[in-house]
Design an enzyme around this catalytic site. Structure first.
Site: not given
Length: 367
Positions: A18, A116-117
């Site tokens: 993350d 983003d993860e």
């Protein structure tokens, strides 16, 4: 009542990566003058007449109580010295793709959950590294060396616990939860930290004197199913660290939308916003029924001359909540340039979808 065996596969090695305050971090990397300043990704309310909503913010701004989906006006009131940046989402997507290329150096079993993860299954990996912890450290190192960005990592035997672990030591943290440690890890965790438990559900669980994983562990499966329906079945297993959901590469990205064309043009702003709310409600209900959450909200407006505008907002966290979708849809609409011609079509779409498992949702919708 039928009972199913509690099968817990602890042989896998799962990493959840993350990125730390991703959008804001990219801006800070690209503009060193922002270092140590509170940074908010969202329209500056001083330039929009108070309109706008926070997409995300850096950790400095979070010290003032600023968070995603908060109105820009409230964010400014809490942190008047913050730097507001409208955001460059195409640039963020480019950086996100660079991060995914780093993941692929280690495994093809990569399940992106958002820009983003992602989850990575490194049980077997391209470099033949037996230690998932070592792989996680190498990924953190590669992302820093190549992109000058930090991320947090969680390592465990399933996606549920790996995700909880990645949230445990932010920013730039690495938390490992071994199978034999999972029960104690979950026992100490506040129930509000369990991914998949929304605010209203926390209240319902608190009404049952369930405040921690240890409290949840004491409740029978029958009681949980009786109170929460099908989701009680999942809660019972998660309290025991059981979640065998596989890492799914190449997940199909879909959207959930609602749009209406009006035979009689809409001119009055109150009428337009009332229709926006109806669309937002249909989207939320569809998302809840499909057990999906999304991170991007898009509105579409077509005017009497058939000119069409679309505008989107990317949130820090995924949602299927009606109030959130409705509020942000209205905020996006308020940011559009004024147009005196009548509105022929209105649409609201939730995209960037993922399964609700492991994400924030409202158990009231599953009972």
């Amino acid at each position: 009542m039928l009972e199913f065996p509690l099968i817990n596969d602890t042989s896998r090695k799962i990493i959840h990566i993350d990125m730390d305050a991703f959008f804001a971090q990219v801006e800070m990397r690209d503009d060193p003058s922002l270092k140590d300043k509170p940074v908010i990704i969202g329209n500056d309310p001083r330039k929009t007449g108070g309109r706008g909503v926070v997409s995300t913010c850096n950790y400095e701004a979070r010290k003032y109580g600023v968070h995603s989906a908060m109105s820009s006006k409230e964010a400014y009131e809490r942190c008047p010295n913050a730097v507001f940046i409208s955001g460059n989402y195409s640039h963020y997507r480019e950086v996100g793709m660079q991060i995914r290329e780093i993941f692929k150096c280690y495994t093809d079993l990569v399940e992106p959950m958002s820009i983003d993860e992602a989850y990575l299954d490194v049980t077997t990996n391209k470099l033949g590294i037996k230690s998932a912890v070592k792989v996680a450290k190498l990924i953190q190192y590669d992302i820093w060396q190549e992109l000058h960005l930090t991320c947090s990592a969680g390592v465990s035997y399933n996606k549920f616990i790996a995700k909880l672990a990645s949230d445990f030591q932010k920013p730039a943290g690495l938390t490992v939860v071994l199978p034999e440690e999972a029960q104690e890890f979950l026992k100490k965790l506040p129930i509000a930290k369990f991914h998949g438990v929304g605010k209203k559900s926390v209240e319902r669980l608190h009404d049952m004197d369930i405040y921690t994983g240890a409290d949840l562990l004491k409740i029978s499966e029958i009681t949980l199913i009786d109170r929460f329906g099908r989701f009680g079945f999942d809660l019972f297993r998660k309290a025991r660290g059981i979640s065998n959901s596989p890492v799914k590469p190449n997940r199909v990205r879909k959207s959930i939308g609602s749009e209406r064309t009006y035979g009689k043009l809409l001119y009055n702003e109150d009428d337009i916003k009332a229709e926006l709310t109806k669309n937002a409600k249909r989207v939320a209900e569809s998302a809840q029924k499909a057990k999906k959450v999304g991170r991007i909200i898009v509105i579409k407006v077509r005017y009497s001359d058939f000119s069409t505008l679309t505008k989107r907002m990317t949130l820090d966290k995924s949602t299927q909540d009606f109030d959130t979708i409705d509020r942000i849809s209205h905020s996006i609409f308020d940011q559009l340039e004024e147009n005196s011609s009548g509105v022929r079509l209105l649409g609201v779409t939730l995209t960037g979808l993922e399964d609700q498992e492991g994400r924030q949702l409202d158990l009231d919708n599953l009972a």
